[in-house]
Design a protein around this motif. Structure first.
Motif, PDB file in Angstrom:
ATOM      1  N   PRO A   1       4.857  31.509 -34.432  1.00  0.00           N
ATOM      2  CA  PRO A   1       5.793  32.560 -34.842  1.00  0.00           C
ATOM      3  C   PRO A   1       6.553  32.165 -36.120  1.00  0.00           C
ATOM      4  CG  PRO A   1       6.729  31.305 -33.035  1.00  0.00           C
ATOM      5  CD  PRO A   1       5.354  30.755 -33.280  1.00  0.00           C
ATOM      6  N   ILE A   2       5.991  32.513 -37.254  1.00  0.00           N
ATOM      7  CA  ILE A   2       6.531  32.084 -38.545  1.00  0.00           C
ATOM      8  C   ILE A   2       7.999  32.453 -38.704  1.00  0.00           C
ATOM      9  CG2 ILE A   2       6.385  32.374 -41.055  1.00  0.00           C
ATOM     10  CD1 ILE A   2       3.355  32.721 -40.693  1.00  0.00           C
ATOM     11  N   SER A   3       8.348  33.709 -38.493  1.00  0.00           N
ATOM     12  CA  SER A   3       9.730  34.119 -38.742  1.00  0.00           C
ATOM     13  C   SER A   3      10.696  33.414 -37.787  1.00  0.00           C
ATOM     14  CB  SER A   3       9.889  35.636 -38.657  1.00  0.00           C
ATOM     15  OG  SER A   3       9.569  36.100 -37.372  1.00  0.00           O
ATOM     16  N   LEU A   4      10.290  33.178 -36.549  1.00  0.00           N
ATOM     17  CA  LEU A   4      11.132  32.474 -35.593  1.00  0.00           C
ATOM     18  C   LEU A   4      11.419  31.051 -36.075  1.00  0.00           C
ATOM     19  CD1 LEU A   4      12.408  32.782 -32.697  1.00  0.00           C
ATOM     20  CD2 LEU A   4      10.348  31.635 -31.875  1.00  0.00           C
ATOM     21  N   ILE A   5      10.395  30.374 -36.550  1.00  0.00           N
ATOM     22  CA  ILE A   5      10.544  28.997 -37.029  1.00  0.00           C
ATOM     23  C   ILE A   5      11.355  28.958 -38.320  1.00  0.00           C
ATOM     24  CG2 ILE A   5       9.306  26.940 -37.814  1.00  0.00           C
ATOM     25  CD1 ILE A   5       9.088  27.587 -34.760  1.00  0.00           C
ATOM     26  N   LEU A   6      11.102  29.896 -39.228  1.00  0.00           N
ATOM     27  CA  LEU A   6      11.873  29.924 -40.476  1.00  0.00           C
ATOM     28  C   LEU A   6      13.349  30.223 -40.210  1.00  0.00           C
ATOM     29  CD1 LEU A   6       9.437  31.722 -42.930  1.00  0.00           C
ATOM     30  CD2 LEU A   6       9.903  29.270 -42.709  1.00  0.00           C
ATOM     31  N   ASN A   7      13.620  31.107 -39.258  1.00  0.00           N
ATOM     32  CA  ASN A   7      15.013  31.390 -38.906  1.00  0.00           C
ATOM     33  C   ASN A   7      15.674  30.168 -38.272  1.00  0.00           C
ATOM     34  OD1 ASN A   7      15.131  33.991 -39.904  1.00  0.00           O
ATOM     35  ND2 ASN A   7      14.432  34.887 -37.992  1.00  0.00           N
ATOM     36  N   LEU A   8      14.928  29.429 -37.459  1.00  0.00           N
ATOM     37  CA  LEU A   8      15.457  28.197 -36.892  1.00  0.00           C
ATOM     38  C   LEU A   8      15.806  27.211 -38.011  1.00  0.00           C
ATOM     39  CD1 LEU A   8      16.109  26.226 -34.601  1.00  0.00           C
ATOM     40  CD2 LEU A   8      13.696  25.552 -34.652  1.00  0.00           C
ATOM     41  N   ALA A   9      14.900  27.058 -38.960  1.00  0.00           N
ATOM     42  CA  ALA A   9      15.149  26.141 -40.076  1.00  0.00           C
ATOM     43  C   ALA A   9      16.393  26.557 -40.853  1.00  0.00           C
ATOM     44  CB  ALA A   9      13.928  26.090 -40.988  1.00  0.00           C
ATOM     45  N   LYS A  10      16.573  27.849 -41.063  1.00  0.00           N
ATOM     46  CA  LYS A  10      17.755  28.357 -41.764  1.00  0.00           C
ATOM     47  C   LYS A  10      19.019  28.053 -40.972  1.00  0.00           C
ATOM     48  CE  LYS A  10      18.704  32.473 -41.257  1.00  0.00           C
ATOM     49  NZ  LYS A  10      19.268  33.634 -40.790  1.00  0.00           N
ATOM     50  N   ASP A  11      18.979  28.310 -39.666  1.00  0.00           N
ATOM     51  CA  ASP A  11      20.142  28.060 -38.819  1.00  0.00           C
ATOM     52  C   ASP A  11      20.529  26.581 -38.827  1.00  0.00           C
ATOM     53  OD1 ASP A  11      20.152  30.751 -38.159  1.00  0.00           O
ATOM     54  OD2 ASP A  11      19.251  30.452 -36.171  1.00  0.00           O
ATOM     55  N   VAL A  12      19.541  25.710 -38.726  1.00  0.00           N
ATOM     56  CA  VAL A  12      19.822  24.275 -38.717  1.00  0.00           C
ATOM     57  C   VAL A  12      20.299  23.817 -40.087  1.00  0.00           C
ATOM     58  CG1 VAL A  12      18.794  21.980 -38.467  1.00  0.00           C
ATOM     59  CG2 VAL A  12      18.258  23.773 -36.807  1.00  0.00           C
ATOM     60  N   ALA A  13      19.665  24.297 -41.148  1.00  0.00           N
ATOM     61  CA  ALA A  13      20.082  23.909 -42.498  1.00  0.00           C
ATOM     62  C   ALA A  13      21.520  24.314 -42.759  1.00  0.00           C
ATOM     63  CB  ALA A  13      19.149  24.539 -43.537  1.00  0.00           C
TER      64      ALA A  13
ATOM     65  N   ARG B   1       5.979  20.334 -24.307  1.00  0.00           N
ATOM     66  CA  ARG B   1       6.247  19.650 -23.034  1.00  0.00           C
ATOM     67  C   ARG B   1       6.586  20.630 -21.916  1.00  0.00           C
ATOM     68  NH1 ARG B   1       9.396  14.068 -24.664  1.00  0.00           N
ATOM     69  NH2 ARG B   1       7.560  13.081 -25.569  1.00  0.00           N
ATOM     70  N   ARG B   2       7.131  21.771 -22.306  1.00  0.00           N
ATOM     71  CA  ARG B   2       7.451  22.798 -21.297  1.00  0.00           C
ATOM     72  C   ARG B   2       6.218  23.601 -20.897  1.00  0.00           C
ATOM     73  NH1 ARG B   2      13.171  25.223 -23.708  1.00  0.00           N
ATOM     74  NH2 ARG B   2      14.420  23.378 -23.220  1.00  0.00           N
ATOM     75  N   GLY B   3       5.142  23.474 -21.630  1.00  0.00           N
ATOM     76  CA  GLY B   3       3.909  24.190 -21.306  1.00  0.00           C
ATOM     77  C   GLY B   3       3.246  24.837 -22.496  1.00  0.00           C
ATOM     78  N   GLY B   4       4.000  25.092 -23.563  1.00  0.00           N
ATOM     79  CA  GLY B   4       3.426  25.600 -24.800  1.00  0.00           C
ATOM     80  C   GLY B   4       3.188  27.093 -24.869  1.00  0.00           C
ATOM     81  N   SER B   5       3.665  27.838 -23.894  1.00  0.00           N
ATOM     82  CA  SER B   5       3.468  29.294 -23.941  1.00  0.00           C
ATOM     83  C   SER B   5       4.379  29.897 -25.017  1.00  0.00           C
ATOM     84  CB  SER B   5       3.809  29.915 -22.584  1.00  0.00           C
ATOM     85  OG  SER B   5       5.218  29.906 -22.380  1.00  0.00           O
ATOM     86  N   PRO B   6       4.105  31.127 -25.435  1.00  0.00           N
ATOM     87  CA  PRO B   6       5.003  31.784 -26.386  1.00  0.00           C
ATOM     88  C   PRO B   6       6.448  31.824 -25.883  1.00  0.00           C
ATOM     89  CG  PRO B   6       2.942  32.969 -26.310  1.00  0.00           C
ATOM     90  CD  PRO B   6       2.890  31.930 -25.216  1.00  0.00           C
ATOM     91  N   GLU B   7       6.647  32.011 -24.581  1.00  0.00           N
ATOM     92  CA  GLU B   7       8.005  31.992 -24.029  1.00  0.00           C
ATOM     93  C   GLU B   7       8.615  30.598 -24.126  1.00  0.00           C
ATOM     94  OE1 GLU B   7      11.600  32.759 -22.793  1.00  0.00           O
ATOM     95  OE2 GLU B   7      10.142  34.305 -23.312  1.00  0.00           O
ATOM     96  N   ASP B   8       7.808  29.568 -23.903  1.00  0.00           N
ATOM     97  CA  ASP B   8       8.292  28.193 -24.048  1.00  0.00           C
ATOM     98  C   ASP B   8       8.722  27.928 -25.488  1.00  0.00           C
ATOM     99  OD1 ASP B   8       7.772  27.493 -21.342  1.00  0.00           O
ATOM    100  OD2 ASP B   8       5.685  27.019 -21.847  1.00  0.00           O
ATOM    101  N   ILE B   9       7.978  28.459 -26.433  1.00  0.00           N
ATOM    102  CA  ILE B   9       8.322  28.306 -27.847  1.00  0.00           C
ATOM    103  C   ILE B   9       9.648  28.988 -28.133  1.00  0.00           C
ATOM    104  CG2 ILE B   9       7.649  28.886 -30.220  1.00  0.00           C
ATOM    105  CD1 ILE B   9       4.689  28.715 -29.169  1.00  0.00           C
ATOM    106  N   ARG B  10       9.763  30.255 -27.734  1.00  0.00           N
ATOM    107  CA  ARG B  10      11.009  30.995 -27.974  1.00  0.00           C
ATOM    108  C   ARG B  10      12.207  30.301 -27.323  1.00  0.00           C
ATOM    109  NH1 ARG B  10       7.378  35.221 -27.337  1.00  0.00           N
ATOM    110  NH2 ARG B  10       7.887  35.466 -25.121  1.00  0.00           N
ATOM    111  N   SER B  11      12.019  29.802 -26.119  1.00  0.00           N
ATOM    112  CA  SER B  11      13.102  29.148 -25.396  1.00  0.00           C
ATOM    113  C   SER B  11      13.529  27.850 -26.094  1.00  0.00           C
ATOM    114  CB  SER B  11      12.649  28.858 -23.958  1.00  0.00           C
ATOM    115  OG  SER B  11      13.622  28.111 -23.275  1.00  0.00           O
ATOM    116  N   ALA B  12      12.570  27.046 -26.501  1.00  0.00           N
ATOM    117  CA  ALA B  12      12.895  25.788 -27.182  1.00  0.00           C
ATOM    118  C   ALA B  12      13.589  26.057 -28.509  1.00  0.00           C
ATOM    119  CB  ALA B  12      11.627  24.964 -27.385  1.00  0.00           C
TER     120      ALA B  12
END
Length: 87
Positions: A30-42, A63-74
């Motif tokens: 999920p590109i936009s999710l990851i880019l938004n995370l990077a922006k928030d952390v930066a 480690r949580r299982g790698g599902s799309p929901e696991d990604i969003r949650s992490a």
């Protein structure tokens, strides 16, 4: 345009290459999710913390299982920590 400053569509091409090489779906990357995370952390922690934090979110999601929901949650967990960061 220098090699370090590629047009926005270069990211899409790179994501497509990664998905194809590793047999991933768009939901897996999920590109936009990851880019938004990077922006928030930066903004909330420090710019150099952004790529490291994205890596940690991916590691945790895996480690949580790698599902799309696991990604969003992490990602949400890391973004929450960044938003609360007092440094």
């Amino acid at each position: 345009m220098s090699e370090n400053h590629l047009p926005p569509e270069a990211l899409d091409h790179w994501a497509d290459a990664l998905r194809e090489h590793f047999d991933l779906s768009a939901e897996d990357v999920p590109i936009s999710l990851i880019l938004n995370l990077a922006k928030d952390v930066a903004n909330g922690v420090a710019r150099p913390a952004a790529p490291f934090s994205a890596f940690v979110a991916g590691l945790v999601a895996g480690r949580r299982g790698g599902s799309p929901e696991d990604i969003r949650s992490a990602v949400a967990d890391v973004a929450k920590l960044a938003g609360e960061w007092q440094g």
